[in-house]
Scaffold this active site. Sequence first.
Site, PDB file in Angstrom:
ATOM      1  N   GLY A   1       2.304  50.106  15.192  1.00  0.00           N
ATOM      2  CA  GLY A   1       2.730  51.512  15.154  1.00  0.00           C
ATOM      3  C   GLY A   1       1.659  52.410  14.560  1.00  0.00           C
ATOM      4  O   GLY A   1       1.402  53.514  15.060  1.00  0.00           O
ATOM      5  N   ASP A   2       1.006  51.925  13.494  1.00  0.00           N
ATOM      6  CA  ASP A   2      -0.084  52.693  12.864  1.00  0.00           C
ATOM      7  C   ASP A   2      -1.219  52.900  13.861  1.00  0.00           C
ATOM      8  O   ASP A   2      -1.812  53.981  13.944  1.00  0.00           O
ATOM      9  CB  ASP A   2      -0.646  51.942  11.642  1.00  0.00           C
ATOM     10  CG  ASP A   2       0.410  51.666  10.577  1.00  0.00           C
ATOM     11  OD1 ASP A   2       1.442  52.358  10.575  1.00  0.00           O
ATOM     12  OD2 ASP A   2       0.200  50.743   9.766  1.00  0.00           O
ATOM     13  N   ALA A   3      -1.524  51.844  14.616  1.00  0.00           N
ATOM     14  CA  ALA A   3      -2.617  51.916  15.593  1.00  0.00           C
ATOM     15  C   ALA A   3      -2.272  52.887  16.720  1.00  0.00           C
ATOM     16  O   ALA A   3      -3.134  53.649  17.178  1.00  0.00           O
ATOM     17  CB  ALA A   3      -2.902  50.524  16.167  1.00  0.00           C
TER      18      ALA A   3
ATOM     19  N   SER B   1      -3.844  54.333  10.338  1.00  0.00           N
ATOM     20  CA  SER B   1      -3.894  55.282  11.469  1.00  0.00           C
ATOM     21  C   SER B   1      -5.197  56.072  11.476  1.00  0.00           C
ATOM     22  O   SER B   1      -5.803  56.296  12.530  1.00  0.00           O
ATOM     23  CB  SER B   1      -2.698  56.240  11.412  1.00  0.00           C
ATOM     24  OG  SER B   1      -1.489  55.540  11.588  1.00  0.00           O
TER      25      SER B   1
END
Length: 327
Positions: free
Chosen positions: A281-283, A67
Amino acid sequence: MAYEGILLGMGNPLLDISAVVDEEFLKKYDIKLNNAILAEDKHLPMYDELASKETVEYIAGGATQNSIKVAQWMLQIPGATSYIGCIGKDKFGEEMKKNSTAAGVNVKYYEDESAPTGTCAVCVVGGERSLVANLSAANCYKSEHLKRPEIWSIVEKAKYYYIAGFFLTVSPESIQMVAEHAAAKNKDVPHVLFVYRYMDYVFGNETEARTFAKVHGWETDNVEEIALKISQWPKASGTHKRITVITQGADPVVVAEDGKVKLFPVILLPKEKLVDTNGAGDAFVGGFLSQLVQEKPVEDCVRTGCYAANVVIQRSGCTYPPKPEFN
């Protein structure tokens, strides 16, 4: 606004070691395709074997680090982000430093002499992949490192802090220190679970939201209701209201704030363009944070998160082109 060091992430750094393998390799290490597991003793020799392959790629990973790297990529301002976690004193640790520094992140790893750098084997067969994570040194972070003057100065410089739930089992004392500092200085603390009362932003996906509701005895699996309930939990500091952001894959992003829920559509992608949903999701969080630190409205944060996730799922691993094409 001065952006140097504005966003700090703390988490479990894992070096992704990605290589194309064959069915024999999977059989040898008893790995199933399209699976994600923690390494057992029988898997440990696999990491060196992957590293010896010609096709091997090293990507500095782990959820929080992903992230932070994406936020750094979206911001395109050198040194805007910092990251703290624990690695070993070994060749994989050196790869991690090289990779994250090249991404423009100011990394300040605690180096543990007794454990190897945490790694995630990414075994690719015919475009499908299997993940085997070996946390090792990532599990060894100590709050003594955080207390060092040169490290604590990074905490003091930051205005936003991102800490994923995975770090709770590693160094709860470190999380508490940062959360209390942020509350005292009216800074923003996105996403950390046991210091819930300090959190200003909570990120999760629909599965995590429903599990959270079940654990807390909430008799609903409606994601919008759950997001609203999370946003309304009491806070330690009244300066910032809490905003809950729940992603739902191809379904709209749910945002709860001020007693209301808003839905934001994602960017739909033709199936043939989808390469790898790992790291989506991290992105999304990274894209969201890149606008949050610029004090943009939530709508812009979500839109940017959706853009970043859309880019990453069209590539292998949590990677991206040299510059974002985003207005």
